[in-house]
Design a protein around this motif. Sequence first.
Motif, PDB file in Angstrom:
ATOM      1  N   ILE A  34       0.856  -1.192   0.000  1.00 50.29           N
ATOM      2  CA  ILE A  34       0.000   0.000   0.000  1.00 50.29           C
ATOM      3  C   ILE A  34       0.890   1.240   0.000  1.00 50.29           C
ATOM      4  O   ILE A  34       0.615   2.217  -0.692  1.00 50.29           O
ATOM      5  N   GLY A  35       1.956   1.194   0.775  1.00 47.90           N
ATOM      6  CA  GLY A  35       3.021   2.181   0.708  1.00 47.90           C
ATOM      7  C   GLY A  35       2.637   3.608   1.022  1.00 47.90           C
ATOM      8  O   GLY A  35       2.676   4.465   0.158  1.00 47.90           O
ATOM      9  N   THR A  36       2.282   3.895   2.248  1.00 48.57           N
ATOM     10  CA  THR A  36       1.949   5.258   2.632  1.00 48.57           C
ATOM     11  C   THR A  36       2.377   5.503   4.068  1.00 48.57           C
ATOM     12  O   THR A  36       2.301   4.596   4.916  1.00 48.57           O
ATOM     13  N   THR A  37       2.838   6.699   4.356  1.00 52.44           N
ATOM     14  CA  THR A  37       3.333   7.021   5.696  1.00 52.44           C
ATOM     15  C   THR A  37       2.228   6.937   6.747  1.00 52.44           C
ATOM     16  O   THR A  37       2.512   6.699   7.931  1.00 52.44           O
ATOM     17  N   GLU A  38       0.983   7.100   6.342  1.00 57.27           N
ATOM     18  CA  GLU A  38      -0.136   7.035   7.297  1.00 57.27           C
ATOM     19  C   GLU A  38      -0.270   5.642   7.935  1.00 57.27           C
ATOM     20  O   GLU A  38      -0.914   5.501   8.970  1.00 57.27           O
ATOM     21  N   LEU A  39       0.325   4.636   7.317  1.00 61.81           N
ATOM     22  CA  LEU A  39       0.221   3.275   7.840  1.00 61.81           C
ATOM     23  C   LEU A  39       1.456   2.855   8.628  1.00 61.81           C
ATOM     24  O   LEU A  39       1.562   1.698   9.041  1.00 61.81           O
ATOM     25  N   GLN A  40       2.392   3.777   8.857  1.00 60.54           N
ATOM     26  CA  GLN A  40       3.638   3.420   9.538  1.00 60.54           C
ATOM     27  C   GLN A  40       3.391   2.921  10.957  1.00 60.54           C
ATOM     28  O   GLN A  40       4.016   1.948  11.407  1.00 60.54           O
ATOM     29  N   ALA A  41       2.497   3.562  11.689  1.00 59.99           N
ATOM     30  CA  ALA A  41       2.207   3.123  13.061  1.00 59.99           C
ATOM     31  C   ALA A  41       1.653   1.705  13.077  1.00 59.99           C
ATOM     32  O   ALA A  41       2.028   0.880  13.929  1.00 59.99           O
ATOM     33  N   ALA A  42       0.767   1.405  12.126  1.00 55.11           N
ATOM     34  CA  ALA A  42       0.209   0.049  12.028  1.00 55.11           C
ATOM     35  C   ALA A  42       1.308  -0.950  11.687  1.00 55.11           C
ATOM     36  O   ALA A  42       1.343  -2.066  12.222  1.00 55.11           O
ATOM     37  N   LEU A  43       2.213  -0.570  10.801  1.00 61.48           N
ATOM     38  CA  LEU A  43       3.320  -1.443  10.432  1.00 61.48           C
ATOM     39  C   LEU A  43       4.197  -1.737  11.644  1.00 61.48           C
ATOM     40  O   LEU A  43       4.623  -2.879  11.867  1.00 61.48           O
TER      41      LEU A  43
END
Length: 202
Positions: A34-43
């Motif tokens: 998906i590649g987006t900074t908004e998902l970094q915490a979930a990662l």
Amino acid sequence: MSFIMSIESMRQAYSIYKLGTNFISKTESVIEEIGTTELQAALNSIRDMRISSCPERELNMALTQLRSALQLFDSKSNSFFVSNGLLEKRWKTSFLISLCYYTIHENKLCSQFRQKSELDFSAWLESYSYCGSGKLYWKEDCYDRTKKKVNEIGLLWSYSKPESTFWGGFSSGNHRNFDKAYTEHKNAIKQQYASIIERLTT
């Protein structure tokens, strides 16, 4: 690897290993796809599953963070100049959330986000396939671009656009035939997507 293949690998890893290391690695790959900074915490929460004494707790935390990112995508999608890239992130994220809820047996929430992902995918496909010009050669170019993108995602667009002659762009009949076929082919892709997400989350 295409997005559909990545998320199928995640589902297969869960079927075999439950919330083990293989599932964690595959989930990481989906988020990175998906590649987006908004998902970094979930990662980060998914990665913490490897050292957690309660991996399901970290997965629940990741779900909260994914939902927060999705809410942001939804909010931005209300803009008049919403990008196709944002709409793509939205349907992919809602698909991922649905599958994560499946793994923790939250069937109603899984179904809720599965339905949302279908709607999000439909909105993305209509936006991506839109052709601003009424000229037939522009429509054909949009068709080819959309077909290529859909196949890259991992769906199968096996249809072909109607043949037209050199002067076909001046025929209203050719325009009608093309528009009808384009709509039918997009609807078939939407149904294909719905079948895949239902298979992976039920």
